[in-house]
Design a protein around this motif. Sequence first.
Motif, PDB file in Angstrom:
ATOM      1  N   ASP A 130      89.940  70.309   0.465  1.00 44.43           N
ATOM      2  CA  ASP A 130      91.250  70.430   0.743  1.00 44.43           C
ATOM      3  C   ASP A 130      91.715  70.334   2.201  1.00 44.43           C
ATOM      4  O   ASP A 130      90.787  70.477   2.924  1.00 44.43           O
ATOM      5  CB  ASP A 130      91.924  71.675   0.098  1.00 44.43           C
ATOM      6  N   LEU A 131      92.962  70.005   2.315  1.00 45.14           N
ATOM      7  CA  LEU A 131      93.181  69.828   3.836  1.00 45.14           C
ATOM      8  C   LEU A 131      94.559  70.664   3.974  1.00 45.14           C
ATOM      9  O   LEU A 131      95.428  70.638   3.362  1.00 45.14           O
ATOM     10  CB  LEU A 131      93.630  68.245   4.149  1.00 45.14           C
ATOM     11  N   GLU A 132      94.448  71.440   4.946  1.00 45.23           N
ATOM     12  CA  GLU A 132      95.528  72.474   5.288  1.00 45.23           C
ATOM     13  C   GLU A 132      96.102  72.309   6.550  1.00 45.23           C
ATOM     14  O   GLU A 132      95.304  72.342   7.587  1.00 45.23           O
ATOM     15  CB  GLU A 132      95.255  73.714   5.022  1.00 45.23           C
ATOM     16  N   ARG A 133      97.502  72.102   6.685  1.00 44.83           N
ATOM     17  CA  ARG A 133      98.059  72.002   7.896  1.00 44.83           C
ATOM     18  C   ARG A 133      99.325  73.103   8.216  1.00 44.83           C
ATOM     19  O   ARG A 133     100.312  73.019   7.451  1.00 44.83           O
ATOM     20  CB  ARG A 133      98.724  70.627   8.473  1.00 44.83           C
ATOM     21  N   SER A 134      98.912  74.171   8.903  1.00 49.62           N
ATOM     22  CA  SER A 134     100.170  74.952   9.108  1.00 49.62           C
ATOM     23  C   SER A 134     100.060  75.726  10.392  1.00 49.62           C
ATOM     24  O   SER A 134      98.903  75.917  10.942  1.00 49.62           O
ATOM     25  CB  SER A 134      99.995  76.030   8.110  1.00 49.62           C
ATOM     26  N   ASN A 135     101.402  76.325  10.891  1.00 53.69           N
ATOM     27  CA  ASN A 135     101.186  77.156  12.086  1.00 53.69           C
ATOM     28  C   ASN A 135     100.375  76.251  13.327  1.00 53.69           C
ATOM     29  O   ASN A 135      99.750  77.061  14.043  1.00 53.69           O
ATOM     30  CB  ASN A 135     100.434  78.526  11.958  1.00 53.69           C
ATOM     31  N   GLY A 136     100.772  74.917  13.552  1.00 52.88           N
ATOM     32  CA  GLY A 136     100.046  74.161  14.665  1.00 52.88           C
ATOM     33  C   GLY A 136      98.567  74.082  14.479  1.00 52.88           C
ATOM     34  O   GLY A 136      97.879  74.224  15.368  1.00 52.88           O
ATOM     35  N   LYS A 137      98.058  74.387  13.249  1.00 60.93           N
ATOM     36  CA  LYS A 137      96.622  74.354  13.139  1.00 60.93           C
ATOM     37  C   LYS A 137      96.437  73.303  11.900  1.00 60.93           C
ATOM     38  O   LYS A 137      97.011  73.645  10.729  1.00 60.93           O
ATOM     39  CB  LYS A 137      96.223  75.703  12.852  1.00 60.93           C
ATOM     40  N   THR A 138      95.427  72.532  11.922  1.00 63.50           N
ATOM     41  CA  THR A 138      94.682  71.682  10.663  1.00 63.50           C
ATOM     42  C   THR A 138      93.393  71.828  10.383  1.00 63.50           C
ATOM     43  O   THR A 138      92.341  72.028  11.517  1.00 63.50           O
ATOM     44  CB  THR A 138      95.155  70.105  11.276  1.00 63.50           C
ATOM     45  N   GLU A 139      93.234  72.262   9.279  1.00 58.37           N
ATOM     46  CA  GLU A 139      91.968  72.754   8.789  1.00 58.37           C
ATOM     47  C   GLU A 139      91.377  71.978   7.529  1.00 58.37           C
ATOM     48  O   GLU A 139      92.244  71.601   6.620  1.00 58.37           O
ATOM     49  CB  GLU A 139      91.971  74.316   8.641  1.00 58.37           C
ATOM     50  N   VAL A 140      90.020  71.579   7.693  1.00 59.73           N
ATOM     51  CA  VAL A 140      89.622  70.908   6.499  1.00 59.73           C
ATOM     52  C   VAL A 140      88.907  71.732   5.709  1.00 59.73           C
ATOM     53  O   VAL A 140      87.829  72.442   6.187  1.00 59.73           O
ATOM     54  CB  VAL A 140      88.394  69.746   7.052  1.00 59.73           C
ATOM     55  N   ILE A 141      88.982  72.196   4.400  1.00 60.58           N
ATOM     56  CA  ILE A 141      88.251  73.220   3.620  1.00 60.58           C
ATOM     57  C   ILE A 141      87.113  72.538   3.105  1.00 60.58           C
ATOM     58  O   ILE A 141      87.181  71.535   2.473  1.00 60.58           O
ATOM     59  CB  ILE A 141      89.214  73.652   2.579  1.00 60.58           C
ATOM     60  N   VAL A 142      86.068  73.151   3.189  1.00 57.51           N
ATOM     61  CA  VAL A 142      84.689  72.359   2.396  1.00 57.51           C
ATOM     62  C   VAL A 142      83.922  73.560   1.963  1.00 57.51           C
ATOM     63  O   VAL A 142      83.957  74.666   2.276  1.00 57.51           O
ATOM     64  CB  VAL A 142      83.878  71.885   3.702  1.00 57.51           C
ATOM     65  N   THR A 143      83.727  73.209   0.580  1.00 59.93           N
ATOM     66  CA  THR A 143      82.739  74.108  -0.271  1.00 59.93           C
ATOM     67  C   THR A 143      81.480  74.016  -0.095  1.00 59.93           C
ATOM     68  O   THR A 143      80.840  72.736  -0.155  1.00 59.93           O
ATOM     69  CB  THR A 143      83.109  74.004  -1.778  1.00 59.93           C
ATOM     70  N   GLU A 144      80.864  74.968   0.433  1.00 55.17           N
ATOM     71  CA  GLU A 144      79.181  74.747   0.550  1.00 55.17           C
ATOM     72  C   GLU A 144      78.663  76.041  -0.271  1.00 55.17           C
ATOM     73  O   GLU A 144      78.628  77.080   0.007  1.00 55.17           O
ATOM     74  CB  GLU A 144      78.852  75.232   2.237  1.00 55.17           C
ATOM     75  N   GLY A 145      78.446  75.520  -1.368  1.00 55.56           N
ATOM     76  CA  GLY A 145      77.825  76.393  -2.444  1.00 55.56           C
ATOM     77  C   GLY A 145      78.855  77.323  -2.888  1.00 55.56           C
ATOM     78  O   GLY A 145      79.807  76.630  -3.534  1.00 55.56           O
ATOM     79  N   VAL A 146      78.708  78.520  -2.534  1.00 46.91           N
ATOM     80  CA  VAL A 146      79.697  79.708  -3.105  1.00 46.91           C
ATOM     81  C   VAL A 146      80.832  79.896  -2.226  1.00 46.91           C
ATOM     82  O   VAL A 146      81.713  80.448  -2.540  1.00 46.91           O
ATOM     83  CB  VAL A 146      79.110  80.653  -4.049  1.00 46.91           C
ATOM     84  N   ASN A 147      80.655  79.469  -0.835  1.00 46.62           N
ATOM     85  CA  ASN A 147      81.535  79.721  -0.091  1.00 46.62           C
ATOM     86  C   ASN A 147      82.417  78.576   0.522  1.00 46.62           C
ATOM     87  O   ASN A 147      81.838  77.640   0.121  1.00 46.62           O
ATOM     88  CB  ASN A 147      80.558  80.159   1.359  1.00 46.62           C
TER      89      ASN A 147
END
Length: 1745
Positions: A569-586
């Motif tokens: 997923d890709l999330e952009r909110s509150n002046g911040k852009t984050e790429v969500i990566v699943t690494e195993g269970v985390n």
Amino acid sequence: MQLKYLKTLLTPQDGAAKVTCMAWAPNNAKFAVCTIERVVILYDEQGEKRDRFTTKPADPKYGKKTYVVKSMAFSPDSTKIAVAQTDNIIFVYKIGEEWGDKKVICNKFIQTSAVTCLVWPSEHLIIFGLAEGKVRQANTKTSKSSTIYGTDSYIVSLTTNVSGKGILSGHADGTVVRYFFDDDGSGESQGKLLTHACPPYALAWGTNSIIVAGCDKKIVAYGREGQILQTFDYSRDRSEKEFTVAAASPSGQSIVVGSYDRLRVFNWSPRKANWDESSPKEIANLYTITALAWKKDGSRLSVGTLCGGVELFDCCLRRSIYRNKFEMTYVGLSQVIVKNLSTGTRVVLKSQYGYEIDEVKVMGKDRYIVAHTSDTLLLGDLMSNKLSEVAWQGSGGNEKFFFENETVCMVFNAGELALVEYGSNDILGSVRTEFMNPHLISVRLNERKQRGVEDNKKLAYLIDIKTIAIVDLVGGCNMGTISHDYKIDWLELNETGRKLLFRDKKLRLHLYDIESSLKSTMLSFCPYVQWVPGSDVVVAQNRGNLCVWYTIDSPERVTMFPIKGDIVDLERSNGKTEVIVTEGVNSVSYTLDEGLIEFGTAIDDGDYHRATAFLETLEMSAETEAMWKTLSKLSLEARQLHIAERCFAALGDVSKVRFLNETNKIADAVSKEYGGDVIDHYQVKARLAMLDKNFKLAEMYYMEQNAVEEAMEMYQELHMWDECIAVAETRGHPELDSLRRSYYSYLMDTNQNEKAAEVKESEGDITGAVNLYLKAGLPAKASWLAMSRDELLSNHDIMSRITAALIKGEFYERAGDLFERIRNNQRALDCYRKGSAFKKAVDLARVAFPAEVVKLEEAWGDYLVQQKQMDAAINHYIEAGRSTKAIEAAIAARQWKKALHILELQEDKTATKYYPKIAQYYASVQEFEVAERLFVKGDHIKDAIDMYTQAGRWEQAHKLAVKCMTQEDVSALYISRAQDLEKEGKFKEAERLFTTVDEPDLAITMYKNKKMYDDMIRLVAIHHKDLLQETHIHLAKELESESRFQEAEYHYLEGQDWKAAVNMYRVNDMWEESYRIAKSHGGANAHKQVAYLWAKSLGGEAAVKLLNKFGLLETTIDFATDNYSFDFAFELARLSMNQKAPDIHLKNAMYLEDQGKFNEAETEFIKAGKPKEAVLMHVHNKDWSNAQRVAEAHDPESVADILVSQAKFCFDQKEFQKAEAFLLRAQRPELAIKYYKDAAMWTDAMRICKDYLPSKLSILQKEYESEGNWGVEGMVEQAQEWEQTGEYAQAVDCYLKVKDSSNMDLLIKCWMKAAELAIKFLSHEKAVNVSQVVGPRLTQLKKYNEAAELYLNLDLIRNAIDAFIEGEEWNKAKRVAKELDPRLEEYVDKRYKDHLKNQGKVDSLVGVDVMAALDMYAERGQWEKCIDTASKQNFKVLHKFIALYATYLIKEGEAEKVLHLYAQHGVPAYSQNFNIYKRMFLELVSLRDRDCAEAYRSWADLRDVLLLLCENLTKSSEANSPAHEEFEQMLHVAHYYATRSAAKGIDQLSPVAAKLSISLLRHTELIPADKAFYESGLAAKAVGWENMAFIFLNRFLDLADGIDEGTLEALDHTDFQDTDIPFEVPVPSKLHVTVEKREEIREWVLTVSMDQRVEQVLPKDERLTYEASLVAAGTGIRSLPCVITGYPVLRNKIEFKTPGMAANKDDWNKFLMATKTTHSPECQDVLKFISQWCGGLPSAGFSFH
């Protein structure tokens, strides 16, 4: 539409208190009501009161009561309220968005006459009507008003159409005028529309018609142009009154008209094109309806009435719940309110064209609404509240809707894609496509503002699987088509619609620039790609890398981060852009550089200065460099040269910086000289073309201006001599030859040997050219030139130099070619090998060096592997015989079959390590058998198990697992996997796994939870046979509870419990099934029992038919009788088998006998033909008369038996004469003789025998003698004989045996003789025993003295006393006790008291036990005697019984007697009596009709008693306690009542009496509040204090209403703020006055309020406080109450000796004067009491007469 009452918002008053106007806010969140008091009350959506404010008069000096609020309206944004007033003004109040916001007047519009009505249809525009007939508009923005049109008639009503773009005004002369601001193209006329028969007070404008009504009791519906459509005439309905107000629903489909106690509802019928009247809503006591307001969503109707009530009604056609999440309220055919039940948010879905809305659906994660009408499609976004209605021809509901885009809905129907933008009522666009996946369609609608682009709406979609089309939805034109080689699986436009990203099935990511039509490949193996929202930044994944393009215009500039998992997923909110990566269970988030993203936005906005300023803040990096480049390019395109210069400076491009600097200087100079746009100057244009390396364009600009020298200078500066020479040749420049020479010199000077060589070559100097090429370090060119010339090949020196240069330059292949050409094979082979030209080397070796071929093949393979050309390397390794390398190459090349083939040919075991790698491949392509074989060969069995596990091949996995894993591990693995399969719904597979690891119970539980009972039973049968029956029955019960009867039956039968199945069907009235099962599975009688129950449930003929059908009629009758269902049995017998009736009667009789119902049983025995049984029953129950009656009537033979039985009973009861008579009647004398013998009554036996059986007399006499029996005389003689012979014991026994009831004297004599002998001659113990026999016999014969004497002789004193007591010889008993055993005196006294009590001789008891006597008097209610007797005892005894008597009197409602009692006997300060005193006081003050002079004595007694009580309390331990203070307060109240009664008798003291009544109001927690206010109101009215009278009587009416409702919570205490009159008072149980008197008061209050002659304010004194309040409002200081009036004593006061007692001097003197002049005994008594209470009077100037 139906009206349903919801709640009362404002409680109606008892008189006229008209609700003048009401309004709902457009946002539905606020509701405003204006009352007759000119107060605006604000409610929330649920009808809860939240706020209020008071309106203001036009001029404060005229006061608040000089105007009325006529109308009110909310602004379209719901934050303001406009208020129309009759004092010629409109105020606009800003009320804010939140409750409690400060109310501010933000506009006011002063008019020339009263404002009568008002609407607020659109922002800043208020429309209102005036009394002078004008319709005007007020602009809240400019605060100015202007006239729209004028008439000469008072405006009575004003309304708008549904859209708010037109108005209707109703006038007093009946005229209705229409005006449009915008007629929406309807073409309807303006101006005077119609003239109604009366003033149109009720005026409403529906969608298709106008409804008008007024005082003529008629409702008329007019058409669009004023023609009459319908008339509803109610003039003959006597219950109907004039119509006062009307309101149209927001949809215009319904109209409500209000009149007296009634609401009439009209609904528009589109089919009939007219109004249908619904049943009217009639509400008794509602009175005239003065205001109506419809909530803007159409769901609620508010009704205001003449009495000030506001009622809330629910209006809807129907209401439904959708998926337990949404409530659908159909408020009209074309309007639906959709309410989210969890959040409470709502949307009003409405057809703009009035079409009827079909079913409404909520889709797209419960955010979007879809609904159909006959001709349109309605779509809506619940979050943004945007709704659309587009033309849509019915397609049978086959459309598919996609809601992935938040701004547009995609609708697929029959191969066509339609786009509907939320909030727009037109279809945005439609195209034909077969691809409905939202990932294959991209729509962008104005998502980012761009320079010079107003409306940007683009669509990209697939024409076919390999072709993308891009469409401009605004212009409707195609912007491009992209044809691709592979299938496309994802595409998306950027937000500006300029770039398109798409990905194909090969996972290659491509970028397409729509403007330039350029396509470029950005990334391979791309499983994830996404545009960053709000920017042109792209995020993608490539295997283990996160790739970010901050500048999409430079696709090669990519920022990469290594990642270990997959992007999700890709999330952009509150002046911040984050790429969500699943690494195993985390899940791990990678933050992007927000600054770089923002840069792109600035570029898109064309704000290059902002972009430059932003880049200045960043350190230089690859990304920053790319952005500087982008900015430099864009700034150059935009001709912003200074910014471009800064960009190149940042990039370190000094030459461009210098060049641009010079260009800027030229531009500045030109600007100074010529002015204007310097960018168009030829020098600037040429230099920019040079910067763009477009030298020909620059040349053109120069040549256009004939600047040849400048053009040549440009080329010379750039050392472009060829172009310079060409320009010179073109223009025939005189220095052409010189230029050429200069050019060659220049080349040599600058060591441009290659260029010089080319010049030499062109001139034909080959050797010179070769030398120059070699000098230039270009041996390849030299070799090509040499090889093309044979003469050079023979030149050894040149060849040596060329080959040496080639080897030095590592051009080995070229050197090899040259060596091979000059036949030097060894050197050629070495060069080929060094240059990796293995093909040429092998070809050469095959001819010249065969032994080298194998080595060359291996080297070739190594080289190809190095070059990653694995496929090609395999064969070379095979040729070289290097199998291991061949296998590795084949694996690397993914040539699995070839690798396996080579591997299996190997004999060397070291190659087995390659098996697992190849096996993994075969596992991945699901060739599991091959993979297993290879894993096993490679000794990797565990990997094979994992492979089978992951593939779900559990049997094969288990087979392998058993070989290499522990049983626990295998079980854990299988159970875990089985549970996963269960969640996926793969139950068979899960079962297989559970059973594989011997855990069938888990499988059984799984099937049970999923209600898959067949599978569950199957497993139980296999694994738990012992529990099978139990399981069947358990399942059957569950299924039965779910009404799945057939399945339940199956399981009951399988569980061997057929009875439960029968019962199940019987309980559920399924008798056929019940009978079927009973017959097939029950015993021989089971089905009969069911048939019986079935027949019983049917009854009558139906039961008979049923039983005959089964052949069970007789059996069922027997069964019924056995079960005591005799009525049913009789019914069956009566209908079909009368012969069975006697049997039934007999069984019934036996049953009744068992139940003890003997009379009914007798009847049934007789009906059954068994009278003997009835006789026996009565005999058994000793009911001889009934037995004889039945026997005589029905069975004469039994009469003798009855008599014998009766005789036996009598003998047992010692009733010998009766028994003898019965036996003689039965002619059985022998039995009589036998019974007498048995009773030792030989005399009687002899007598009977002698009279009836003389033949047996001799035998009887012998028997008598042998038994030693004598008569009485014989017995006495025998006793005397024993006595004379000294056998005293025998003599005593003989005397005691004498029994002759006919000679009592003889008996007594014998007994006394026996006692005398025993006392004299026998032992004491025996004598006592004899006395115990004789004594009771004597007392039984009432010979008490004899018995007592006997006992005394033996010292049995207690027995003697008991004998005297029994004979009521009390004096003797007392004397005996006193003389012989004083301890028994108390016993005798107790028995005597008990005797007196039992005999009721209370008067005698007084002398013995006073308290007991008093208790008896109290129990018997002889209170006078009780009190009289108690008064002779001590004080405490007296008051104990006075308290009991008082309690009794209070319960009987005789409080006055209680008062008299305490007045007579005193009032002790006993705490246990406090409740009695309080109850007495409360009962007395609650009595009716005591507000008169005649009641004085009663009040004076109460006052005197309370004074005495308070004096006693002062002396007791209760002094100054709360109870003491309460009684002091009661004393004040009683004193005021007594003084008021005294004053009532004297006219001149009327004001004093009134003041006392008013003072009593502060004590309404003790006296009934309604009584207090009623009496004070009447007293004030009597003395002309109308203000106070109005307020107090108004309060009385409010209290009366509260008493009716049982609560006083609704009371308004406004009038009594800052007084000492309590608010919290107890609710009286009933009203103090009659209903008639209450209605008289109500009429007076209404009259006064209508006349407005009083001011509703209590009078105040010098303290600015209500004049009767003891507590000052401002200071809280408490004044003393006047002892004469109860009013506060302020200045002229008279003080008494007792502290805290004072009087107002004026009131005191007035009272004294009246007493002197009238000689009123009551007034004298009051003064006497005051003297006693207050410690004497202030002066001795008055004496009592």
